[in-house]
Enzyme design. Structure first.
Site: not given
Ligand SMILES: *Cc1c(COP(=O)(O)O)cnc(C)c1O
Length: 393
Positions: A191
């Site tokens: 991200k």
């Molecule tokens: C990455 C993601 C999550 C979960 O995040 P983590 O930090 O990996 O637990 C939830 N929803 C979406 C849409 C994501 O892309």
């Protein structure tokens, strides 16, 4: 026309360009080292500092930092009061965690379809699924494009639902209109902000922020540091919570990364523009929707293939691009098609026809702020090379 790498030709790139990758600089490392030498490795001042620094980017007055995006969604679902017998509506084209957070609370995730133009929640499809058991609705800012919450808010207000926005793709994106009750973010390295593991929930309601912080700390009403400062030992656990705390070590990393968020978003916009220009008007390619200015954070660049203009399916294009050295990906298998949901919640093919149809055309191209112009050119060249080789005429 040059021979495809998958058929023994020369690949566009010798080494794989990933679809996403973090950029950790020396200045980030210095901040982490400083934290490691300090008194607080967890529950210390870096947590508060990160929470304050996140307020502008997260678009709400209060931010509670937690240990992952999944923990953020779970905390939000808990604070929304989700419990057995309740239902929560989420679009099916998302990461499984969006739906899982309702299941963690014993509630039932209910899947709605997406719009064909934006791939965001189809509010009419959501409306059809509202009943007396519905307690929450979870719009997703898929790929980084903010979902228009005005109609979602109207639907939620008419039925007393909590709006939990999965904004894990969309930190820093902005748009006019209604707001969610809670917005959830992820700081997984793929991200925008690379924290290692980390997440946050943003809200405008102080009591909600307090409840989120209690849930991340076992359901205990005060934390170790505040007791230390008051010279007190007594604490009470008032509900069942978890250990979803984020350590100061990682908060220091996230704080340092956050300073470059604007440049990060700007670079992603440039890359999106370069892709759009390269693919404009191509009969086999459908570039993604842009939304209003500033409303897209470009976590992902999701191209759609016009399969009737190709002799092969998406998976063959995927394999050919991987062979060319381009790390393409697919986001996502519609969640209602996963075996867990089919077996435990009785979902299956036909529930969300638009998402099921579009899934077979989706292809995520490399998109991360450290991509060079040469990387972007390679990705464009490879896509054009492959769709040319597989063009139906
Ligand atoms: C990455 C993601 C999550 C979960 O995040 P983590 O930090 O990996 O637990 C939830 N929803 C979406 C849409 C994501 O892309």
């Amino acid at each position: 026309m040059s021979r495809l790498a998958i058929d023994g030709g020369e690949p566009v790139r010798p080494a794989l360009l990933p679809y996403g990758r973090q950029a950790v600089l020396d200045e980030d490392i210095a901040e982490v080292v400083k934290c490691l030498r300090s008194d607080w490795l967890t529950t210390g001042p870096a947590v508060d500092a990160l929470e304050s620094a996140l307020v502008p980017a997260c678009g709400a007055k209060h931010v509670a930092v937690v240990s992952s995006g999944t923990a953020a969604l779970h905390a939000a679902a808990h604070v929304a009061g989700l419990q057995p017998g309740d239902e929560a509506i989420t679009p099916t084209l998302t990461f499984a965690a969006t739906a899982n957070c309702a299941a963690f609370c014993g509630a039932t995730p209910v899947f709605c379809d997406v719009r064909p133009d934006t791939l965001l929640m189809d509010v009419e499809s959501a409306r059809e699924r509202v009943n007396d058991h519905t307690r929450a609705i979870l719009p997703v800012d898929y790929a980084g494009l903010l979902c228009d919450l005005t109609p979602v808010r109207e639907l939620a207000d008419a039925h007393g639902l909590t709006v939990i926005e999965d904004a894990c793709h969309a930190i820093g994106a902005r748009q006019e209109g209604a707001a969610a009750d809670m917005r959830c973010f992820s700081f997984h390295p793929v991200k925008h902000i690379a924290m290692g593991e980390g997440g946050a929930v943003a809200t405008n309601v102080p009591d909600v922020a307090t409840a989120l912080r209690r849930f991340r700390n076992h359901g205990i009403t005060s934390d170790h540091r505040s007791r230390g400062e008051r010279g007190a030992h007594f604490y009470e656990m008032v509900e069942l919570g978890f250990n979803y705390r984020a350590p100061d070590i990682l908060c220091a990393l996230a704080l340092s990364q956050l300073k470059r968020l604007d440049a990060n978003l700007q670079r992603r916009r440039e890359i999106a523009d370069a892709y759009a220009k390269a693919f404009e008007g191509h009969p086999a390619l459908q570039p993604p929707a842009y939304g209003a200015p500033g409303a897209h954070a470009w976590h992902l660049y999701v191209l759609r293939l016009n399969l009737e203009r190709l002799t092969v399916d998406r998976d063959a294009v995927f394999r050919a691009l991987r062979a060319e050295g381009i790390g393409v990906n697919v986001h996502y298998v519609p969640v209602h098609l996963h075996p867990f949901y089919r077996q435990c919640f009785g979902t299956g093919p036909g529930d969300c026809p638009v998402a099921e149809r579009e899934y077979y055309r989706l292809l995520s191209l490399p998109m991360f702020h450290a991509m060079t112009d040469a990387d972007v050119r390679d990705a464009c060249d490879a896509v054009l090379k492959v769709v040319e080789a597989y063009a139906a005429d």
